[in-house]
Design a protein around this motif. Structure first.
Motif, PDB file in Angstrom:
ATOM      1  N   LEU A  61      -1.921   9.128  -8.557  1.00 38.11           N
ATOM      2  CA  LEU A  61      -3.307   9.126  -9.031  1.00 38.11           C
ATOM      3  C   LEU A  61      -3.415   8.425 -10.373  1.00 38.11           C
ATOM      4  CD1 LEU A  61      -6.256   9.989  -8.815  1.00 38.11           C
ATOM      5  CD2 LEU A  61      -5.619  12.220  -9.769  1.00 38.11           C
ATOM      6  N   TYR A  62      -2.471   8.703 -11.261  1.00 35.75           N
ATOM      7  CA  TYR A  62      -2.489   8.035 -12.568  1.00 35.75           C
ATOM      8  C   TYR A  62      -2.260   6.538 -12.416  1.00 35.75           C
ATOM      9  CZ  TYR A  62      -1.197   6.384 -17.151  1.00 35.75           C
ATOM     10  OH  TYR A  62      -1.141   5.649 -18.310  1.00 35.75           O
ATOM     11  N   ILE A  63      -1.340   6.154 -11.551  1.00 35.64           N
ATOM     12  CA  ILE A  63      -1.077   4.726 -11.324  1.00 35.64           C
ATOM     13  C   ILE A  63      -2.347   4.031 -10.822  1.00 35.64           C
ATOM     14  CG2 ILE A  63       0.197   3.084  -9.882  1.00 35.64           C
ATOM     15  CD1 ILE A  63       2.570   5.040  -9.990  1.00 35.64           C
ATOM     16  N   CYS A  64      -3.079   4.713  -9.940  1.00 37.55           N
ATOM     17  CA  CYS A  64      -4.303   4.122  -9.376  1.00 37.55           C
ATOM     18  C   CYS A  64      -5.428   4.014 -10.402  1.00 37.55           C
ATOM     19  CB  CYS A  64      -4.798   4.975  -8.210  1.00 37.55           C
ATOM     20  SG  CYS A  64      -3.949   4.653  -6.678  1.00 37.55           S
ATOM     21  N   PRO A  68      -2.723  -0.279 -15.514  1.00 40.09           N
ATOM     22  CA  PRO A  68      -3.417  -1.572 -15.458  1.00 40.09           C
ATOM     23  C   PRO A  68      -4.040  -1.903 -14.105  1.00 40.09           C
ATOM     24  CG  PRO A  68      -1.387  -1.795 -16.699  1.00 40.09           C
ATOM     25  CD  PRO A  68      -1.380  -0.409 -16.136  1.00 40.09           C
ATOM     26  N   ILE A  69      -3.613  -1.215 -13.035  1.00 40.17           N
ATOM     27  CA  ILE A  69      -4.211  -1.457 -11.717  1.00 40.17           C
ATOM     28  C   ILE A  69      -5.711  -1.183 -11.746  1.00 40.17           C
ATOM     29  CG2 ILE A  69      -4.310  -0.606  -9.335  1.00 40.17           C
ATOM     30  CD1 ILE A  69      -1.323  -0.225  -9.416  1.00 40.17           C
ATOM     31  N   ASP A  70      -6.119  -0.147 -12.508  1.00 37.91           N
ATOM     32  CA  ASP A  70      -7.544   0.183 -12.594  1.00 37.91           C
ATOM     33  C   ASP A  70      -8.314  -0.946 -13.269  1.00 37.91           C
ATOM     34  OD1 ASP A  70      -9.754   2.041 -12.238  1.00 37.91           O
ATOM     35  OD2 ASP A  70      -9.724   2.284 -14.407  1.00 37.91           O
ATOM     36  N   MET A  81      -9.207  -3.330  -3.665  1.00 38.15           N
ATOM     37  CA  MET A  81      -8.977  -2.792  -2.320  1.00 38.15           C
ATOM     38  C   MET A  81      -7.612  -2.116  -2.214  1.00 38.15           C
ATOM     39  SD  MET A  81     -11.794  -3.229  -0.842  1.00 38.15           S
ATOM     40  CE  MET A  81     -11.486  -2.846   0.876  1.00 38.15           C
ATOM     41  N   THR A  82      -6.616  -2.639  -2.922  1.00 38.29           N
ATOM     42  CA  THR A  82      -5.311  -1.978  -2.961  1.00 38.29           C
ATOM     43  C   THR A  82      -5.451  -0.599  -3.593  1.00 38.29           C
ATOM     44  OG1 THR A  82      -4.203  -4.128  -3.201  1.00 38.29           O
ATOM     45  CG2 THR A  82      -2.937  -2.158  -3.779  1.00 38.29           C
ATOM     46  N   GLN A  83      -6.198  -0.536  -4.692  1.00 35.82           N
ATOM     47  CA  GLN A  83      -6.447   0.723  -5.394  1.00 35.82           C
ATOM     48  C   GLN A  83      -7.175   1.711  -4.488  1.00 35.82           C
ATOM     49  OE1 GLN A  83      -9.464   0.501  -8.438  1.00 35.82           O
ATOM     50  NE2 GLN A  83      -8.439   2.028  -9.704  1.00 35.82           N
ATOM     51  N   MET A  84      -8.207   1.250  -3.781  1.00 38.90           N
ATOM     52  CA  MET A  84      -8.975   2.119  -2.897  1.00 38.90           C
ATOM     53  C   MET A  84      -8.116   2.660  -1.753  1.00 38.90           C
ATOM     54  SD  MET A  84     -12.083   2.313  -4.122  1.00 38.90           S
ATOM     55  CE  MET A  84     -11.175   2.395  -5.677  1.00 38.90           C
ATOM     56  N   ALA A  85      -7.283   1.793  -1.182  1.00 42.99           N
ATOM     57  CA  ALA A  85      -6.440   2.216  -0.061  1.00 42.99           C
ATOM     58  C   ALA A  85      -5.489   3.332  -0.478  1.00 42.99           C
ATOM     59  CB  ALA A  85      -5.654   1.017   0.474  1.00 42.99           C
ATOM     60  N   LEU A  87      -5.758   5.288  -3.225  1.00 43.14           N
ATOM     61  CA  LEU A  87      -6.501   6.438  -3.749  1.00 43.14           C
ATOM     62  C   LEU A  87      -7.070   7.322  -2.649  1.00 43.14           C
ATOM     63  CD1 LEU A  87      -7.613   7.820  -6.321  1.00 43.14           C
ATOM     64  CD2 LEU A  87      -9.622   6.342  -6.132  1.00 43.14           C
ATOM     65  N   TYR A  88      -7.562   6.722  -1.580  1.00 42.91           N
ATOM     66  CA  TYR A  88      -8.241   7.493  -0.540  1.00 42.91           C
ATOM     67  C   TYR A  88      -7.388   7.780   0.701  1.00 42.91           C
ATOM     68  CZ  TYR A  88     -12.336   6.242  -3.324  1.00 42.91           C
ATOM     69  OH  TYR A  88     -13.231   6.077  -4.354  1.00 42.91           O
ATOM     70  N   LEU A  89      -6.366   6.961   0.944  1.00 40.44           N
ATOM     71  CA  LEU A  89      -5.578   7.137   2.155  1.00 40.44           C
ATOM     72  C   LEU A  89      -4.208   7.759   1.905  1.00 40.44           C
ATOM     73  CD1 LEU A  89      -6.360   3.781   4.033  1.00 40.44           C
ATOM     74  CD2 LEU A  89      -7.533   5.989   4.200  1.00 40.44           C
ATOM     75  N   ILE A  90      -3.806   7.853   0.648  1.00 41.93           N
ATOM     76  CA  ILE A  90      -2.480   8.399   0.341  1.00 41.93           C
ATOM     77  C   ILE A  90      -2.542   9.605  -0.599  1.00 41.93           C
ATOM     78  CG2 ILE A  90      -0.238   7.886  -0.722  1.00 41.93           C
ATOM     79  CD1 ILE A  90      -0.541   5.012   0.271  1.00 41.93           C
ATOM     80  N   VAL A  91      -3.238   9.464  -1.715  1.00 44.31           N
ATOM     81  CA  VAL A  91      -3.256  10.520  -2.734  1.00 44.31           C
ATOM     82  C   VAL A  91      -3.714  11.880  -2.198  1.00 44.31           C
ATOM     83  CG1 VAL A  91      -4.225  11.243  -4.949  1.00 44.31           C
ATOM     84  CG2 VAL A  91      -3.484   8.873  -4.638  1.00 44.31           C
ATOM     85  N   PRO A  92      -4.831  11.966  -1.427  1.00 45.38           N
ATOM     86  CA  PRO A  92      -5.282  13.292  -0.967  1.00 45.38           C
ATOM     87  C   PRO A  92      -4.239  14.044  -0.155  1.00 45.38           C
ATOM     88  CG  PRO A  92      -7.010  11.662  -0.639  1.00 45.38           C
ATOM     89  CD  PRO A  92      -5.771  10.905  -1.012  1.00 45.38           C
TER      90      PRO A  92
END
Length: 301
Positions: A61-64, A68-70, A81-85, A87-92
């Motif tokens: 979550l912090y990396i996302c 600097p990715i943010d 889109m890398t960040q969204m993928a 954040l929403y498909l892995i972190v939860p």
């Protein structure tokens, strides 16, 4: 002319306040599952694996959202889109598995929470809520508007993250009373999830023009940067546009972002599909073995 993002300074690159917030939450987590667990009328210790999953979730979550990715996500569609993928498909998934069952039960069984939780984790509702909100967010008009203000951007990110959590819950939660999907239904759920996310990715991948002003218009781009770069820092830098930090033309950047989103989605879903399938086969074999033992029992007597 391409420039380094280092010019935006430490605060924009590493989000120290966000890091501090996640650190406090992590400390509270370890206190609740450790020395404070007796206050919740629970004495069973939380497994090391569960704790590790939670910590990994916080790190990703912090990396996302803190690394600097943010910042790059406000500059290029590929990074976004890398960040969204992730954040929403892995972190939860890490948070669902990283919180012990007894703590989930304490939270979910609260009178205010339970009816809402029960409704939003219904498979059809969960699928529509996540995929609908994700797709709507990536409509160009909506996307460019969300990038204009800190509050609306934060609220949208949190809303989609919560929707992603509810989407994942029916598939991977470990609470028996909330495990409402059988093996075959889980397979269908995963396929439906993949199909519902496809239109948003297709819109981004197959568009003939760069659709998002955030990555093409100087004013919109500056508004997006202001979400994570202090105003004093922005005013002190001579910026000309997003092309300063993107080695790809806007349309190619947009298409690459859509492709990356789809690849990560297919990869994550393939892993989950394999896991669900093998668990389903193992469960069927165990039931068959139990049935065979029951049938043979009278003969041995």
């Amino acid at each position: 002319m391409e420039m380094s993002i280092d010019i935006f300074g430490f605060r924009a690159l590493w989000s120290p306040y966000f890091f501090a917030s996640l650190l406090i939450i992590t400390i509270l987590y370890f206190m609740i599952v450790g020395p404070w667990r007796h206050r919740f009328a629970h004495s069973e210790p939380t497994s090391f694996k569960t704790k590790i999953l939670f910590v990994i979730g916080m790190i990703i979550l912090y990396i996302c959202k803190g690394s600097p990715i943010d910042l790059l996500g406000h500059m290029t569609m590929t990074a976004h889109m890398t960040q969204m993928a992730i954040l929403y498909l892995i972190v939860p998934t890490f948070f669902i598995l990283g919180v012990p069952n007894w703590l989930w039960r304490k939270f979910i069984n609260l009178k205010v929470i339970k009816p809402i939780f029960k409704f939003l984790t219904k498979p059809l509702i969960a699928l529509v809520l996540f995929n609908g909100s994700f797709s709507m967010y990536h409509i160009p008009l909506v996307f460019d508007y969300v990038k204009t203000g800190v509050f609306i951007h934060a609220a949208t990110t949190v809303f989609i993250f919560i929707a992603a959590f509810f989407m994942w819950w029916p598939l991977i939660n470990k609470l028996e009373e909330w495990n409402t999907l059988s093996g075959l239904k889980k397979v269908g759920y995963i396929f439906a999830d993949g199909m519902l996310l496809t239109p948003a990715c297709a819109l981004i991948i197959f568009a003939d023009t760069a659709m998002y002003s955030t990555y093409t218009d100087f004013g919109s781009w500056m508004n997006a940067l202001a979400l994570c770069v202090p105003e004093s820092m922005l005013s002190s830098i001579n910026l000309t546009g997003p092309e300063m930090f993107n080695f790809m033309p806007p349309l190619e950047d947009q298409r690459t972002g859509g492709v990356i989103m789809k690849i990560i989605q297919e990869f994550v879903y393939a892993i989950l599909l394999a896991k669900v399938f093998f668990e389903w086969v193992r469960k069927e074999r165990e039931e068959e073995k139990l049935l065979d033992e029951q049938l043979l029992k009278p003969q041995t007597n």
